[in-house]
Motif scaffolding. Structure first.
Motif, short mmCIF file in Angstrom:
data_model
loop_
_atom_site.label_atom_id
_atom_site.label_comp_id
_atom_site.label_asym_id
_atom_site.label_seq_id
_atom_site.Cartn_x
_atom_site.Cartn_y
_atom_site.Cartn_z
N TYR A 153 0.86 -1.19 0.00
CA TYR A 153 0.00 0.00 0.00
C TYR A 153 0.90 1.24 0.00
O TYR A 153 1.56 1.54 0.99
N THR A 154 0.92 1.96 -1.11
CA THR A 154 1.96 2.96 -1.34
C THR A 154 1.54 4.41 -1.08
O THR A 154 2.29 5.33 -1.38
N GLU A 155 0.37 4.65 -0.50
CA GLU A 155 -0.01 6.03 -0.21
C GLU A 155 1.00 6.73 0.70
O GLU A 155 1.35 7.90 0.46
N PRO A 156 1.51 6.08 1.76
CA PRO A 156 2.51 6.78 2.59
C PRO A 156 3.75 7.20 1.80
O PRO A 156 4.31 8.27 2.05
N TYR A 157 4.16 6.36 0.87
CA TYR A 157 5.30 6.72 0.01
C TYR A 157 4.96 7.94 -0.83
O TYR A 157 5.74 8.90 -0.90
N ALA A 158 3.80 7.94 -1.47
CA ALA A 158 3.40 9.04 -2.34
C ALA A 158 3.25 10.35 -1.57
O ALA A 158 3.60 11.43 -2.07
N GLU A 166 14.04 9.87 -0.31
CA GLU A 166 14.86 8.81 0.27
C GLU A 166 14.18 8.22 1.51
O GLU A 166 14.12 7.00 1.68
N GLU A 167 13.66 9.09 2.37
CA GLU A 167 12.93 8.61 3.54
C GLU A 167 11.63 7.93 3.14
O GLU A 167 11.21 6.95 3.76
N ALA A 168 10.99 8.43 2.10
CA ALA A 168 9.72 7.87 1.65
C ALA A 168 9.89 6.43 1.16
O ALA A 168 9.06 5.55 1.45
N ILE A 169 10.96 6.15 0.44
CA ILE A 169 11.13 4.83 -0.17
C ILE A 169 11.72 3.81 0.79
O ILE A 169 11.51 2.61 0.63
N ALA A 170 12.44 4.26 1.83
CA ALA A 170 13.20 3.35 2.69
C ALA A 170 12.37 2.19 3.25
O ALA A 170 12.77 1.02 3.14
N PRO A 171 11.22 2.45 3.89
CA PRO A 171 10.47 1.31 4.44
C PRO A 171 9.92 0.38 3.37
O PRO A 171 9.73 -0.82 3.63
N PHE A 172 9.73 0.89 2.17
CA PHE A 172 9.21 0.04 1.09
C PHE A 172 10.30 -0.86 0.52
O PHE A 172 10.03 -2.00 0.14
N ILE A 173 11.53 -0.36 0.49
CA ILE A 173 12.65 -1.22 0.09
C ILE A 173 12.79 -2.36 1.09
O ILE A 173 12.93 -3.54 0.72
N ASP A 195 4.97 11.28 -11.35
CA ASP A 195 6.02 11.96 -10.60
C ASP A 195 6.85 10.99 -9.76
O ASP A 195 8.06 11.14 -9.64
N ASN A 196 6.19 10.01 -9.15
CA ASN A 196 6.89 9.19 -8.15
C ASN A 196 7.13 7.74 -8.55
O ASN A 196 7.82 6.99 -7.84
N LEU A 197 6.58 7.31 -9.68
CA LEU A 197 6.62 5.89 -10.04
C LEU A 197 8.02 5.41 -10.43
O LEU A 197 8.45 4.34 -9.99
N ALA A 198 8.72 6.18 -11.25
CA ALA A 198 10.03 5.73 -11.71
C ALA A 198 10.99 5.51 -10.55
O ALA A 198 11.72 4.51 -10.51
N TYR A 199 11.00 6.41 -9.60
CA TYR A 199 11.90 6.29 -8.45
C TYR A 199 11.56 5.06 -7.62
O TYR A 199 12.46 4.34 -7.16
N PHE A 200 10.28 4.80 -7.44
CA PHE A 200 9.85 3.61 -6.71
C PHE A 200 10.35 2.36 -7.42
O PHE A 200 10.92 1.46 -6.80
N ASN A 201 10.14 2.30 -8.72
CA ASN A 201 10.52 1.12 -9.50
C ASN A 201 12.04 0.93 -9.54
O ASN A 201 12.53 -0.20 -9.47
N GLN A 202 12.78 2.01 -9.64
CA GLN A 202 14.24 1.91 -9.68
C GLN A 202 14.81 1.34 -8.39
O GLN A 202 15.82 0.62 -8.41
N ASN A 203 14.17 1.63 -7.28
CA ASN A 203 14.67 1.18 -5.99
C ASN A 203 14.17 -0.20 -5.59
O ASN A 203 14.69 -0.79 -4.64
N ILE A 204 13.18 -0.71 -6.31
CA ILE A 204 12.70 -2.07 -6.07
C ILE A 204 12.66 -2.77 -7.44
O ILE A 204 11.58 -2.98 -8.02
N PRO A 205 13.82 -3.12 -7.98
CA PRO A 205 13.87 -3.61 -9.35
C PRO A 205 13.24 -4.99 -9.56
O PRO A 205 13.03 -5.39 -10.71
N TRP A 206 12.94 -5.69 -8.48
CA TRP A 206 12.26 -6.99 -8.60
C TRP A 206 10.74 -6.87 -8.46
O TRP A 206 10.03 -7.86 -8.33
N LEU A 207 10.23 -5.66 -8.49
CA LEU A 207 8.79 -5.43 -8.43
C LEU A 207 8.09 -6.14 -9.59
O LEU A 207 8.49 -6.01 -10.74
N ASP A 208 7.05 -6.89 -9.28
CA ASP A 208 6.34 -7.65 -10.31
C ASP A 208 5.31 -6.81 -11.06
O ASP A 208 5.21 -6.91 -12.29
N GLU A 209 4.55 -5.99 -10.32
CA GLU A 209 3.40 -5.34 -10.94
C GLU A 209 2.99 -4.12 -10.14
O GLU A 209 3.06 -4.12 -8.91
#
Length: 237
Positions: A153-158, A166-173, A195-209
């Motif tokens: 659930y990525t609302e907190p990241y967004a 960097e702080e936003a993505i850390a717990p999701f990594i 705005d935020n999708l590419a950074y999320f995907n770059q930091n979790i490169p094994w993301l399925d969907e």
């Protein structure tokens, strides 16, 4: 490349505002696929204020990619999923009157029911995904239900991304690494956008969907649906 599943609930919301069949939900789903989306997501709710149960049945024979049905597992929802047999079912802890999803499961409290549901859907050949936050112990319990994947659930990241990405993505990594170590696939969704999708995907490169609806449909008003899907896929490449 991470797959893009387009949630078409908002298309149904527009249709239902005036009655009739404009826009045509079935046609839009097929267009999303032809424009490059690797999946279609729907989230039918009991009041059918956007996607209707009849839409779900009508979509099943038309979807050529992956069909993901998400929602709260009331009896009617479970029955719908078992009849339609989508590629994936995503279990979400929404109250019936929720405007949109606003939290993941507390798996400890609902462990027995989630385990039962995972077993039922797996027996019918349906991939299961459990909607969760980033709590690591909660993800361990999700794995113990036997689910194939979790959806973060990525609302907190967004929400935090504009002020400190960097702080936003850390717990999701950390959460995604935990899931990966347990053999779970990782999906993500809620408030992801251009705005935020590419950074999320770059930091979790094994993301399925990723499953994206509201932002994508809003962007399509400006860029058109075909170009919008291309822009989102560019973020995931």
């Amino acid at each position: 490349m991470t797959n893009l599943s387009v949630n078409i609930n908002k298309v149904a919301t527009i249709r239902n505002a005036r009655g009739g069949n404009m826009p045509d939900v079935l046609e839009v789903a097929q267009n999303c696929e032809s424009f490059g989306a690797q999946g279609i997501t729907v989230h039918p709710r009991p009041d059918e204020r956007h996607i209707r149960y009849s839409d779900v049945f009508a979509l099943k024979p038309l979807i050529k990619t992956e069909f993901n049905i998400e929602g709260y597992p009331c009896d009617a929802f479970v029955d719908l999923v078992l009849k339609v047999k989508p590629t994936q079912v995503t279990l979400v802890p929404d109250a019936p009157d929720a405007i949109t999803s606003n939290a993941g499961w507390d798996v400890k409290i609902h462990f027995d029911r989630l385990s039962e549901l995972v077993d039922i859907f797996t027996t019918h050949g349906i991939r299961t995904s459990i909607f969760v936050g980033t709590d690591l112990d909660n993800i361990v319990l999700a794995a113990k239900t036997g689910t194939d994947r979790i959806e973060l659930y990525t609302e907190p990241y967004a929400t935090k991304y504009p002020e400190n990405r960097e702080e936003a993505i850390a717990p999701f990594i950390a959460a995604a690494q935990q899931a990966k170590s347990l053999g779970l696939g990782v999906n993500a969704g809620h408030d992801l956008n251009l705005d935020n999708l590419a950074y999320f995907n770059q930091n979790i490169p094994w993301l399925d969907e990723v499953s994206i609806g509201h932002a994508l449909i809003c962007d399509a008003l400006y860029y058109g649906l075909k170009e919008t899907i291309k822009l989102y896929k560019d973020c995931l490449s």
